[in-house]
Enzyme design. Structure first.
Site, short mmCIF file in Angstrom:
data_model
loop_
_atom_site.label_atom_id
_atom_site.label_comp_id
_atom_site.label_asym_id
_atom_site.label_seq_id
_atom_site.Cartn_x
_atom_site.Cartn_y
_atom_site.Cartn_z
N SER A 427 0.73 -1.30 -0.06
CA SER A 427 0.00 0.05 0.00
C SER A 427 0.94 1.17 0.05
O SER A 427 0.27 2.23 -0.43
CB SER A 427 -0.85 0.09 1.27
N HIS A 455 -5.82 -3.20 -2.60
CA HIS A 455 -5.26 -2.13 -3.70
C HIS A 455 -5.18 -2.88 -5.08
O HIS A 455 -4.80 -2.09 -5.99
CB HIS A 455 -3.97 -1.62 -3.22
N LYS A 485 -12.27 0.50 -1.70
CA LYS A 485 -11.51 1.39 -2.71
C LYS A 485 -12.08 1.29 -3.97
O LYS A 485 -13.11 2.20 -4.40
CB LYS A 485 -10.19 0.72 -2.55
#
Ligand code: WAQ
Ligand code: MG
Length: 633
Positions: A427, A455, A485
């Site tokens: 990250s 991610h 996200k």
């Protein structure tokens, strides 16, 4: 309780001036010893020897029983500190003009009673100003029950008095300073705060003291208030035991720690972005380009996603009202889990309230004392916390070093269970896990393979299905993903085999003991997943944008690399990183400086996240600004 109670009052004076006074309400049998104890007290008072002592014994009238005010102690070191505390407490009780009130203590010394003041105009309300108002006919229920006149107890007597006073019509507060030169403790009492003892309100040796009662109400009622104070018999029930005063050091320790954080340039706070989540926001009234959002595919504000959330709120309610295993599972939860499983090609999926909980929940369910966890040194905090909470032995391998992972796994053969865990996209660095080798090593040593694709999901792989799609390999045993996200909603999930998911549903404490996510967030994630499936061009656009940005940085002499949408630009020094970030903000780019403890000390960086909705022009001008400011600072 005996019906007949007597009031025994003592008053000592010298040359006509008041020296001391006290009273008790006692049953008949206790009257003689009570009277003698009060006389003894009159003769030994530190204010001086009296030349006259009056004792009055009379049958007490109708008795009003009042619960005691609550009591607490504030420890103060000096008179100034004590008066400041008194001022603060009075202000909290709705009294202003506090310093003018304090000045009146110069006049209370010679008074037998208390000043009665209009709390707002500070007018004196009592008819006899030299005597003041005396609160009498009151005692502590405990001393009556015991039938004794216990020796002088400043505290209990003062609580009894304050309780009666604060029950008088219109009295909103009382402040008291002892007139005993050796007794420096005083108090403020209000209806809300109760009896607030202040350990030091005057200097030792200072004979000045007194009481002030603050009244707020109609003038016609004042006479009734005075009658209540001077004539009504009151017994106070449950005077709290006096606590040892405890100095409040715990806050000082926290304040010092917070101060040290600020002094190191590491203070953090939340800033308010005044706009829907997206590539542009308003900050402090100014428009800024957001280059640090995890809303990679610009789905958080997509009309289809927000409509799904709104419709779900109307259909199913704002909150779920229970944990998943009690009453919190609704059709949207079930639908989302099936959708995630289908999208990822897994047998099953389980949703969590946050991605953090998904990591903690999976790790702590699968590993415990007696097990081994092998974890990448750059794994996300939620993985680290899960490892710590699990109670398993944790072995850290060098970042993305598969040889080191292999050695660590080989050394853990004797453990009951092994779990290897890594971020799919790291990250703070934006690089990828070597998934094929990771899975092969886990197989070889019979270790669970667990990968956090927070991610990666929606970003990595031609259609955003993550690392397995990117590497054309199988999935790990446990894939963790997030709804917060690329999917623009909130929550997390785990997908894998039916066995693993069933196990987590039975064993994962964050799943079992959290309220289920609300249907609006769940339905929003489901709608976003539909869009991700139907519009894979968003993933391609995002990848093109990352390439545009990396190329623009390189052209400006800034070295950066990324295999995801996270682009770190290394700065090193914490303060320099903050300075560049602030200068970028002044130019309209919101790009945070990432510092210790998120990354190691001395490796502070700018962390840019690219969105599919950024325009190439915006990305180029951001690269311009970064290049220029890195040279300038
Ligand atoms: N009614 C009205 N005012 C009174 C009364 C009363 N019954 N008794 C005393 N006063 C006034 C008078 O002006 C005194 O000079 C002044 O208050 C102070 O009285 O450790 O000992 O009896 O928690 O000296 C407070 C702290 C002790 C107790 C107060 O007051 C604790 C104290 P003192
Ligand atoms: Mg006194």
């Amino acid at each position: 309780m005996n019906d007949r109670l007597y009031s025994v009052k003592m008053r000592a004076s010298c040359g006509g001036a008041h020296v001391s006074g006290a009273e008790k309400i006692v049953p008949p049998a206790a009257v003689p010893r009570t009277a003698s104890a009060l006389v003894e007290r009159a003769l030994t008072h530190s204010k001086g020897e009296p030349d006259a002592v009056n004792v009055k014994i009379e049958l007490a009238g109708d008795i009003l029983r009042l619960p005691s005010l609550p009591a607490r102690t504030f420890t103060t070191a000096t008179a100034a500190e004590g008066l400041a505390k008194a001022a603060e407490l009075l202000a909290a009780g709705g009294v202003t003009r506090v310093s003018e009130i304090f000045a009146l203590f110069r006049e209370t010394y010679a008074m037998r009673g208390a000043m009665l003041l209009d709390a707002d105009t500070l007018e004196r309300l009592e008819p006899d100003r030299s005597r003041g108002v005396r609160a009498t006919y009151m005692d502590d229920a405990d001393s009556i029950a015991k039938g004794t006149a216990s020796g002088k107890n400043h505290y209990a007597e003062a609580v009894v008095l304050a309780t009666k006073v604060l029950n008088a019509p219109g009295i909103i507060a009382e402040i008291c300073v002892s007139d005993d030169p050796d007794y420096v403790t005083g108090y403020v009492a209000t209806r809300e705060l109760g009896y607030c003892r202040i350990t030091t309100v005057k200097e030792k040796g200072d004979p000045n003291g007194g009481r002030i009662f603050l009244y707020r109400g109609p003038r016609e009622q004042v006479a009734e208030t005075i009658r209540f104070l001077e004539k009504r018999s009151v017994v106070v029930i449950g005077v709290p035991v006096l606590d040892e005063p405890v100095p409040e050091r715990r806050f000082a320790g926290v304040a010092a720690e917070l101060g040290a954080i600020a002094a190191a340039g590491l203070a953090r706070s939340c800033r308010v972005l005044d706009a829907p989540t997206g590539p542009v926001a308003r900050l402090g009234g100014r428009e800024v380009a957001v280059l640090s959002s995890n809303d990679y595919l610009d789905l958080a504000r997509d009309e289809r996603v927000t409509s799904a959330a709104a419709a779900a709120a109307r259909a199913w309610g704002a909150g779920s009202g229970g944990s998943r295993l009690t009453t919190g599972t609704q059709p949207p939860h079930d639908a989302l889990e099936r959708h995630i499983a289908a999208f990822t090609g897994s047998e099953a999926a389980i949703a969590f309230a946050t991605g953090y909980m998904a990591n903690v929940g999976a790790i702590t369910a699968l590993a415990r004392k007696g097990d081994a966890i092998v974890s990448d040194e750059l794994n996300h905090a939620s993985i680290i916390d899960g490892c710590r909470l699990s109670g398993a032995d944790v072995f850290i391998y060098r970042h993305n070093d598969m040889d080191d992972l292999g050695r660590k796994l080989a050394s853990c053969r004797e453990y009951r269970r092994r779990l290897a865990v890594a971020d799919g996209v790291f990250s703070m660095d934006g690089d990828l896990l070597d998934l094929p080798r990771f899975i092969a090593l886990c197989r070889r040593y019979d270790a669970f393979s667990m990968v956090d694709e927070a991610h990666a999901f929606g970003v990595v792989g031609p259609t955003g299905r993550g690392l397995a799609e990117h590497f054309c390999c199988e999935r790990p045993d446990i894939t963790v993903g997030t709804l917060s996200k690329a999917l623009g909603s909130e929550g997390g999930f785990v997908c894998g085999s039916r066995l693993i998911v069933d196990f987590l549903r039975n064993r994962s404490r964050p799943f079992i003991f959290s309220t289920a996510p609300g249907a609006p967030a769940v339905a929003a994630a489901d709608a976003a997943l539909d869009i991700l499936g139907a519009e894979p061009w968003r993933v391609g656009r995002l990848r093109e944008n990352v390439a545009v940005f990396l190329k623009a940085l390189a052209l400006r002499g800034v070295s950066a690399a990324s295999q995801s949408a996270i682009v770190p630009v290394m700065v090193g020094d914490e303060r320099r990183a903050v300075a560049v970030s602030e200068a970028l903000l002044a130019r309209g780019f919101l790009i945070p400086a990432i510092r210790h403890p998120t990354v190691p000390r001395g490796s502070a960086r700018l962390r840019i996240t690219v969105m599919s909705a950024h325009t190439p022009e915006l990305l180029r001008s951001a690269a311009d600004a970064i290049g220029a400011l890195l040279r300038e600072f």
